[in-house]
Design an enzyme around this catalytic site. Structure first.
Site, short mmCIF file in Angstrom:
data_model
loop_
_atom_site.label_atom_id
_atom_site.label_comp_id
_atom_site.label_asym_id
_atom_site.label_seq_id
_atom_site.Cartn_x
_atom_site.Cartn_y
_atom_site.Cartn_z
N ASP A 173 34.39 16.50 41.90
CA ASP A 173 35.56 15.87 42.49
C ASP A 173 35.95 16.79 43.64
OD1 ASP A 173 38.22 15.30 43.25
OD2 ASP A 173 38.54 14.28 41.34
N HIS A 174 35.80 16.31 44.86
CA HIS A 174 35.93 17.25 45.98
C HIS A 174 37.34 17.83 46.10
CE1 HIS A 174 37.47 13.78 48.30
NE2 HIS A 174 38.02 14.66 49.09
N HIS A 178 41.09 12.14 41.83
CA HIS A 178 41.84 13.11 42.65
C HIS A 178 43.28 13.33 42.15
CE1 HIS A 178 38.35 12.61 44.98
NE2 HIS A 178 38.75 11.66 45.79
C1 BG6 Z 1 37.49 9.77 48.52
C2 BG6 Z 1 37.90 8.32 48.52
O1 BG6 Z 1 37.05 10.15 47.24
O2 BG6 Z 1 38.61 10.57 48.88
C3 BG6 Z 1 38.42 7.94 49.90
O3 BG6 Z 1 36.78 7.52 48.18
C4 BG6 Z 1 39.53 8.86 50.33
O4 BG6 Z 1 38.87 6.57 49.90
C5 BG6 Z 1 39.12 10.32 50.17
O5 BG6 Z 1 39.83 8.59 51.69
C6 BG6 Z 1 40.31 11.24 50.38
O6 BG6 Z 1 39.87 12.56 50.44
P1 BG6 Z 1 40.67 13.63 51.29
O7 BG6 Z 1 39.95 14.91 51.03
O8 BG6 Z 1 40.60 13.18 52.71
O9 BG6 Z 1 42.07 13.61 50.77
#
Ligand code: BG6
Length: 506
Positions: free
Chosen positions: A191-192, A254
């Protein structure tokens, strides 16, 4: 995080990185720049190779050129040719269908050849950067072919991208399929958000300071707001997004990462077992709604045409590859309660959406107001509410809001803020957020990855909404203007508890 590559001196283990979905956006935009950053920080072993696997017919040379080109386009720092040369010293490409056993036989031959010439000690990292439908077929083939079997001291690990399942049942099935051929400790569900410094810092703020933990509970905290607002539209992701929606795309992954780091009990140790157990236990304590409560404690909405800054935005239903009668939500707000001694009765309000006024990811912790104000000119309900704000992006900060005396002869009170900005203290090189995660996987530290039980607990919490919304069809789907702060129904969700959302700045 113990293994923050910038601070650590240990180089990652030698290995071959096999990327499934190697021709895709994720590989080019994020993985390659992240690998470059690791190489530039001296954290990637020279005994390293990249093997790309994808449907597209192309050669290893053409694949290497496309990676080099993407690196120049997406690198987060100036590219040094010598480092890039070392990074791409061994690049191979295999075209094929992920379901086809023959590709795994060719992959074995390539890996064995590379392992003889590059001294990677047989370590293999398989990165599934593919659409989710391919996770199970690839995992099963890796297991059946023996390519992921750990032997002779060599490790074999698999990174799986999100979304992990599309509901509780499919997540359970996917876990079962993967665990039938791999060991839990070989599976790294990514999960990034856990790669973000500011997200990791939530743990440090809570557990490396004596100041916060004593007041981190129902006695002192009134409620918590978690916001992930995006000004991005659905853009060209219509096909994926219309069958996914804001809830599945953002919440069990997230937003729940943020929720569990903010609310979990202190783990006994900072290691993968203890941290992930504490997170899963927290999600397990979230109250599961019945159908009626799921509807009354959630808001879903879709954006209508509007403007974000100077840009005119079409309504969601006019997006390419989106059903013109779609009922998919692009915004969701939830009220959750956690059934444990620390949090009983403290609402956690979560919201996320696309095409909102601006980008804002933050956790707002609202402390209870002073029980009584002795100051004649400012009644207690006019005092500023004390918020501790953990700014995740775009402002990386921690900010405390409190009341202070306005200078002058009488006692007049106003709200002020005290803010710590990361950029004022640290000169971290810009990164993609994937560096720490890839590095951690290469050294076998799964602390920042999700375990099967954590993923399943997250889906268990949102499943009642998925079901209730499906049964309700379009009846309670709200709308909001692109460029706004979201639907008024989300404001009402808090207003009925006598609270309001923190603003999303314009
Ligand atoms: C991704 C989603 O996992 O996370 C996207 O699929 C979203 O829809 C993105 O825009 C948001 O990531 P960050 O790091 O830009 O908050």
């Amino acid at each position: 995080m113990s293994s923050n590559p910038i601070a650590s001196v240990r180089c990652a283990d030698p290995c071959s990185l096999v990327i499934f979905g190697a021709s895709g956006d994720l590989t080019h935009r994020l993985l390659i720049p992240a690998l470059y950053n690791l190489a530039a920080a001296g954290l990637l072993d020279d005994a390293f190779s990249i093997i790309g696997v994808a449907r597209k017919e192309t050669s290893s040379d053409a694949f290497r050129s496309s990676l080099e080109k993407s690196l120049r386009e997406f690198a987060t720092r100036p590219v040094d040719d010598r480092i890039a040369k070392r990074l791409f010293a061994c690049v191979e490409y295999l075209p094929g269908e992920f379901e086809d056993p023959k590709i795994y036989e060719r992959l074995r031959q390539t890996l064995e050849r590379v392992e003889r010439t590059r001294a990677t000690r047989g370590n293999r990292l398989f990165y599934l950067a593919t659409p989710p439908a391919a996770f199970a077929p690839i995992g099963l083939q890796l297991g059946k072919s023996g390519l992921a079997r750990e032997e002779n001291g060599a490790w074999r690990r698999v990174i799986i991208e999100k979304p992990f399942g599309r509901d509780l049942a499919s997540a359970l099935t996917l876990n079962r399929q993967l665990l039938s051929v791999l060991d839990e400790n070989q599976i790294y569900r990514i999960d990034h958000y856990l790669g973000k410094e500011t997200v990791q810092n939530i743990l440090v703020l809570r557990f490396a300071n004596g100041l916060f933990e004593p007041i981190w509970n129902r006695d002192h905290i009134d409620h918590v707001q978690i916001t992930v607002a995006e000004s991005l539209t659905v853009g060209r992701r219509g096909r994926f997004y219309d069958s996914t929606g804001a809830l599945r795309d953002m919440v069990p992954n997230h937003l729940f990462q943020l929720l569990s780091l903010v609310a979990m009990e202190p783990p006994a140790r900072f290691d993968a077992g203890a941290v992930r157990a504490a997170k899963a236990e927290l999600l397990d304590a979230v109250q599961i709604h019945d159908a009626a409560a799921a509807l009354s404690n959630s808001v879903r909405a879709q954006y209508e045409a509007g403007s974000i800054g100077d840009n005119r935005v079409e309504s969601y239903r006019k997006t390419e590859d989106v059903d013109p009668a779609s009922t998919t939500e692009t915004y969701v707000a939830l009220k959750l309660l956690i059934d444990n001694w620390r949090w009983a009765g403290v609402p956690f309000y979560l919201r996320t959406g696309k095409s909102l006024r601006s980008q804002l990811t933050e956790v707002g912790i609202n402390f209870k107001r002073a029980p009584f104000a002795m100051f004649r000119n400012t009644p207690v309900d006019r005092l500023t509410r004390n918020f501790l704000v953990l700014g995740i992006q775009p402002n990386e900060c921690i900010s405390l809001q409190f009341n202070a005396k306005l200078p002058g002869p009488s006692i007049a009170i106003t709200g002020v803020g005290m803010t710590f900005e990361y950029k004022d203290y640290f000169k971290a090189a810009p990164s993609t957020g994937y560096e720490t995660l890839i590095y951690d996987c290469m050294i076998g530290d799964a602390t920042l990855f999700q375990r099967a039980d954590g993923i399943e607990a997250g889906w268990r919490v949102v499943q009642p909404c998925i079901d209730a919304w499906r049964n309700a069809g379009a009846t309670d789907l709200a709308s909001y203007k692109a460029g706004s702060e979201g639907p008024t129904e989300a404001d009402q969700l808090l207003a009925r508890d006598g609270r309001h959302w923190r603003p999303i700045p314009g």
